[in-house]
Design an enzyme around this catalytic site. Structure first.
Site, mmCIF file in Angstrom:
data_model
loop_
_atom_site.group_PDB
_atom_site.id
_atom_site.type_symbol
_atom_site.label_atom_id
_atom_site.label_comp_id
_atom_site.label_asym_id
_atom_site.label_seq_id
_atom_site.Cartn_x
_atom_site.Cartn_y
_atom_site.Cartn_z
ATOM 1 N N ARG A 42 0.844 -1.191 0.000
ATOM 2 C CA ARG A 42 0.000 0.000 0.000
ATOM 3 C C ARG A 42 0.888 1.254 0.000
ATOM 4 O O ARG A 42 1.965 1.260 0.612
ATOM 5 C CB ARG A 42 -0.832 -0.050 1.278
ATOM 6 C CG ARG A 42 -1.800 1.091 1.500
ATOM 7 C CD ARG A 42 -3.029 0.896 0.730
ATOM 8 N NE ARG A 42 -4.134 1.735 1.158
ATOM 9 C CZ ARG A 42 -5.118 2.083 0.336
ATOM 10 N NH1 ARG A 42 -5.124 1.683 -0.922
ATOM 11 N NH2 ARG A 42 -6.112 2.815 0.767
ATOM 12 N N THR B 237 -10.140 0.196 -9.007
ATOM 13 C CA THR B 237 -9.138 -0.680 -8.439
ATOM 14 C C THR B 237 -9.207 -1.893 -9.337
ATOM 15 O O THR B 237 -10.108 -1.990 -10.172
ATOM 16 C CB THR B 237 -9.554 -0.983 -6.980
ATOM 17 O OG1 THR B 237 -9.431 0.216 -6.232
ATOM 18 C CG2 THR B 237 -8.756 -2.077 -6.343
ATOM 19 N N SER C 183 -7.748 0.966 3.665
ATOM 20 C CA SER C 183 -8.203 0.500 2.355
ATOM 21 C C SER C 183 -9.406 -0.421 2.495
ATOM 22 O O SER C 183 -9.604 -1.050 3.538
ATOM 23 C CB SER C 183 -7.064 -0.275 1.693
ATOM 24 O OG SER C 183 -7.509 -0.866 0.495
HETATM 25 N N1 GLY Z 1 -8.405 3.024 -2.987
HETATM 26 C C1 GLY Z 1 -9.431 2.100 -2.736
HETATM 27 C C2 GLY Z 1 -9.141 1.307 -1.520
HETATM 28 O O1 GLY Z 1 -8.006 1.058 -1.211
HETATM 29 O O2 GLY Z 1 -10.052 0.947 -0.823
#
Ligand code: GLY
Length: 560
Positions: free
Chosen positions: A95, A372, A443
């Protein structure tokens, strides 16, 4: 047209590569289900060359950076769950992180939250984690030469590929925002100032060069040298704050998975900073006591129990969840049977618990995308990998690195930029997810692997902001409770509730009018909405790999 070359290779190499059984395609040895045909074919070729699921995952991740620029990336981040055939399970958190000079109130000017700044432009960018993640995954589990895993992506960038209808439409919808940034104007505007069309050849020479640096130099091909200079220049030119020190210091992290037991299945889920593991565990524990099969798939009662469980789990998400390296997340308490049964004390089968009357629960002793993409892979030895990866919004911050040819994320918006004010997904957050230097933003991405009797039976994940969590949950229940095959489970109608706003979202045109009436009678406020897109694999009773792609997108399963 677009896939002719690959289809030709496919038929020459593998005359009987797949079969259609039920709704799903099935494969004998290995399979990849992703959001894009070319990327799935790249993964399949790696599996056929003897690469394992991790090798294939690395190749697919880089291929998607070329063929799915709205979400596939090297300028973003993601999560990987891996389960080896010997039973080892691990997760990798790549991340993005807040830059070193980020601060809690960086998006608040003169007392007002400047919401655009965390969504678009250079200040929205978190320090990218994808390349470091892939390097670490390769060092730990890879079996093929690193370079050979990036070569297919380099070729796709160098030679180009034909845009599909939805790829062209996706780019066209963002042209105005690309025009705001020099690099994005070079790479993502059509040449003749018109619109992109299906079948246009999309070539990315600078991206091919960047991928070549990564192929030759590994981590240093991105976090040091020419590419790092170009990222920092872009930041300096556009008012961003990522420095060489941020890039140098970035490290992805191996974390123990969150595990959940449900009716003979063991689920392995990406732990925080994914909020999905805790939320899915909570929802399953809240739903488990109810006679779900008897209620029946799609019935108002089943949807009500599920929506009320989602509501409670998302209320907890907003309060308790954040980066575990900065904030103590009470995972075992939140996921326990006792806690979740207490959370359902206020549940009624006949009426909703309005969100405004419902806050987070009380953990004893506790101190205070919609874009995503996900892909699932199983190899011939039974190793399984799920990766969910993102730029956050579609095409991220819309800032592309001039000279290097790739887009940067707008992941800073996943922090609670102003605790109590909803982000782009309408999600509320608190101090647990406030901005701090080097912290990871919370997230909803949740790659998941399920096992039964010690063997992998499902790899599931999705794209779609917070709808990822509820989609992965429903996909699992569709297969585990209602015995759907992978494709049926992906295609089946879904709902979504995230506590705030207090709305029960449902797949357009998929609830019957009488089901809607029954839910409204219980007090639900319903609204049709898009739901997430899932790409999953499951093992069938006769030991084949069943593949599901989401009919709501361009997904494609390839295997042999
Ligand atoms: N950017 C979408 C998530 O990580 O939930």
């Amino acid at each position: 047209m677009r896939h002719l070359f690959f289809l030709l290779i496919f038929f020459i190499l593998q005359p009987v590569a797949s079969a259609q059984t039920g709704w799903q395609k099935t494969f004998d040895h290995g399979a990849v289900s992703s959001a894009d045909q070319l990327a799935s074919e790249v993964g399949k070729q790696i599996l056929m060359q003897g690469g394992n699921a991790v090798d294939a995952a690395i190749a697919v991740q880089f291929a998607l950076a070329v063929t799915l620029p709205r979400a596939g990336n090297i300028g973003g981040g993601g999560f990987m769950v891996v389960r080896l055939a010997d039973g080892t399970v691990n997760t990798l958190d790549f991340r993005e992180k807040a830059p070193l000079s980020a601060s809690r109130d960086m998006y608040i000017k003169e007392g007002e939250y400047q919401s655009r700044l965390s969504k678009d432009g250079a200040l929205a960018v978190g320090v990218p984690g994808t390349v470091d993640g892939m390097v670490q995954a390769h060092q730990k589990y890879g079996t093929m030469e690193w370079k050979s895993l990036i070569e297919p992506a380099i070729k796709l960038a160098e030679n180009g590929y034909s845009l599909s209808y939805s790829q062209a439409a996706g780019l066209n919808a963002h042209l105005d925002r690309f025009r705001n940034y020099t690099g994005a104007s070079v790479y993502f505007l059509p040449k003749n100032d018109s619109l992109f069309s299906e079948g246009d050849l999309f070539v990315q020479k600078d991206l091919a060069q960047t991928l070549t640096f990564i192929a030759d130099l590994g981590r240093d091909g991105f976090y040091a040298g020419e590419v790092a200079d170009e990222i920092v220049n872009e930041m300096n030119n556009l008012g961003g704050i990522i420095t060489h020190e941020d890039l140098n210091k970035y490290e992805s992290v191996w974390r123990a998975p969150v595990t959940v037991d449900f009716r003979g299945y063991k689920l392995y889920l990406m732990p925080p900073p994914s909020s999905g593991s805790v939320a899915i565990a909570q929802i399953l524990k809240m739903m488990e006591p109810y006679p779900l099969e008897e209620m029946g798939f799609g019935s108002a009662d089943y949807l009500h129990v599920m929506a009320e469980s989602m509501r409670r789990a998302f209320a907890d998400r907003s309060f308790y969840l954040g980066d575990p390296d900065f904030w103590e997340v009470p995972i075992s308490e939140l996921t326990s049977v006792e806690y979740n049964s207490e959370r359902m004390n206020s549940f009624s089968m006949d009426s909703v618990t309005p969100s405004e009357t419902l806050s987070h629960g009380d953990v004893p002793g506790y101190q205070e995308s919609t874009e995503t993409t996900h892909f699932s892979i199983i190899d011939r030895d039974g190793n399984a990998v799920g990766i969910t990866t993102t730029l956050n919004g579609s095409f991220g911050s819309h800032v592309a690195v001039t000279g290097a040819g790739f887009l940067l994320n707008n992941e800073m918006d996943d922090f609670s930029a102003q605790p109590g004010v909803p982000n782009m997904f309408g999600l509320l957050g608190g101090e647990a997810n406030s901005i701090q230097p080097e912290k990871r933003m919370l997230s909803s991405m949740i790659p998941m692997i399920a096992t039964k009797d010690g063997k992998v039976v499902m790899v599931i994940g999705a794209a779609g902001g917070p709808r990822i969590i509820t989609a992965v949950l429903q996909n699992f229940l569709n297969m585990a409770v209602f015995e759907m095959d992978a494709q049926q489970a992906n295609a089946a109608p879904r709902i979504h509730h995230q506590w705030m706003p207090d709305i029960l979202f449902y797949d357009r045109l998929t609830l019957s009018p009488d089901t809607i009436r029954l839910l409204e009678a219980k007090g639900h406020k319903l609204r049709p909405s898009s739901v997430a897109r899932i790409h999953s694999l499951m093992i069938t009773e006769d030991g084949k790999i069943g593949a599901g792609v989401d009919p709501r997108g361009d997904g494609y399963a390839a295997g042999f």
